[in-house]
Motif scaffolding. Structure first.
Motif: not given
Length: 443
Positions: A322-324, A360, A362, A412-416
């Motif tokens: 959950s990081t950008v 992931l 960017r 960016d890691n939108p995962g859990t």
């Protein structure tokens, strides 16, 4: 420092600017004020006078019948229904595919469109995509063609391969023995896809003949010819180390020619691993891709500067969930990165650069730092895994052994789950490559 296959870094190719006003008569061809088939007077760009020349030069390498692109743009009938999409894609940097940003030094074979060219597409689409004066069309410049003489050696993937239809993108590696009995200096290479609808890019890495059994063992782990190789031609840490690389090929490129006065060493009896990226949007018909290599003529090899690869690596990745904009970086002196292969003079000349991350990623950067400050060698501000490439500078860049070289990878890691280094699709990497020669090349 662990040795990795730097073929991972290589493989394949947008431009954008603010919307500009177009003078009456169009932007690119200068004749857009002519009359169309019905005799009406037009202002603004037209297909025949302005847009067709831009498409011919910048798009026709891929957007042809049977090509990798999802539609052809060979005629007005092909292009008119796609006018809006074309305008949007060139404005967003999606097309033509070219990742390097403006901070990167000037590069050879750039696919960047000018602001006026982008605005021509936009104005043409906004005005209903008129055909223009078909009786007096503008000349159509061909796409850039890189000269390639007679091939000295030809080899292929060894069998017809049917891409895995369960995947959107299938990365497959094949080992070939080119049968080169004595060491040669490669001037360039050419890839001939067996099925242009699905072959998205190709990377060719060289291995010593002694690695044959290990490469064959990789092959035997998978049904059908070849093995899955998303992260690179061989797994990192496998102990199978490359002895060279020809580089990367992408659609729209006729051949790959190394900068003037330079060449890639092709060791005697070397094996070639051909990594093919198949994009299943083009179907899953069989492919058998061929590679041709041109060697330096007899008696000229000694005058050529051997290309060396300086790998930049950031191991021990840890990308939190959950990081950008998570940054991973590593900075070391050039001589440390080179692991003793830097010239004794303490000076070398960078001629090319490449970068590699996974899905992931960017933003990717390679930065050179010396007494005069920081200098970007490669800036990829909108990373796209499927359009990686090796980029050659228009002018060689001096690098001293004491200069710091930094690799910077942003994710960016939108995962859990925390994502770490690995070969898999859900893993990540942070790899860079600076190609250099020991003395200044004559170009």
């Amino acid at each position: 420092m662990r040795t990795l296959s730097m073929a991972v870094v290589v493989a394949f190719l947008g431009a954008c600017g603010p919307q500009n006003s177009i003078p009456p008569g169009g932007g690119g061809g200068g004749a857009g004020g002519g009359s169309g088939g019905g005799g009406e007077t037009m202002t603004g760009p037209s297909w025949a006078q302005d847009v067709a020349p831009l498409v011919s030069k910048n798009c026709s390498g891929c957007h042809v019948a049977g090509g990798i692109a999802p539609f052809a743009l060979g005629s007005y009938g092909d292009a008119k229904p796609m006018a809006g999409a074309m305008a949007a894609d060139v404005a967003s940097k999606k097309m033509p595919p070219w990742m390097p940003g403006a901070d990167t030094p000037a590069l050879q074979h750039s696919r960047v469109l000018t602001d006026d060219e982008i605005a021509t597409f936009q104005a043409w689409a906004a005005n209903g995509a008129p055909e223009g004066d078909t009786a007096h069309p503008a000349m159509l410049p061909p796409p850039e063609v890189i000269a390639f003489g007679p091939a000295d050696v030809t080899f292929d993937t060894g069998a017809d391969y049917v891409p895995d239809a369960s995947l959107t993108d299938d990365y497959r590696c094949f080992v070939a023995d080119p049968g080169v009995a004595t060491e040669q200096m490669a001037m360039g290479f050419q890839v001939i896809p067996g099925n242009r609808k699905v072959v998205h890019h190709v990377i060719v890495t060289l291995f010593d003949q002694s690695a044959l059994a290990q490469l064959q063992a990789l092959d035997q782990q998978y049904a059908g010819p070849g093995w899955q190789c998303f992260g690179g031609p061989v797994p990192s840490g496998s102990g199978i180390n490359p002895v060279g690389s020809l580089g990367a090929w992408v659609p729209g490129v006729t051949a790959v020619a190394y900068p003037t006065g330079t060449a890639n060493r092709f060791p005697a009896h070397a094996l070639a691993v051909i990594q093919v990226h198949y994009n299943l949007a083009g179907g899953d018909d069989p492919d058998r891709t061929t590679v041709q290599v041109q060697f330096a003529p007899a008696g000229t090899a000694a005058s050529l500067l051997p290309i060396k690869s300086l790998p930049l690596i950031r191991h021990n990745l840890s990308i939190p969930p959950s990081t950008v904009g998570h940054l991973e970086q590593n900075t070391l002196p050039a001589n440390t990165w080179a692991q003793g292969r830097f010239p004794a003079s303490g000076e070398a000349y960078a001629i090319g650069v490449a970068g590699h991350m996974h899905l992931l990623g960017r933003h990717f950067e390679i930065v050179q730092s010396d007494a005069n400050g920081d200098h970007v060698l490669l800036d990829l501000p909108a990373w796209d895994f499927h359009w990686q490439g090796i980029y050659y500078f228009q002018e060689p860049i001096l690098v001293k052994s004491t200069d710091n070289l930094s690799i910077k990878c942003t994710y960016d890691n939108p995962g859990t789950q925390t994502v770490t280094w690995g070969e898999g699709t859900a893993d990540e990497m942070c790899l860079g490559q600076v190609q250099f020669v020991d003395t200044k090349p004559p170009y």
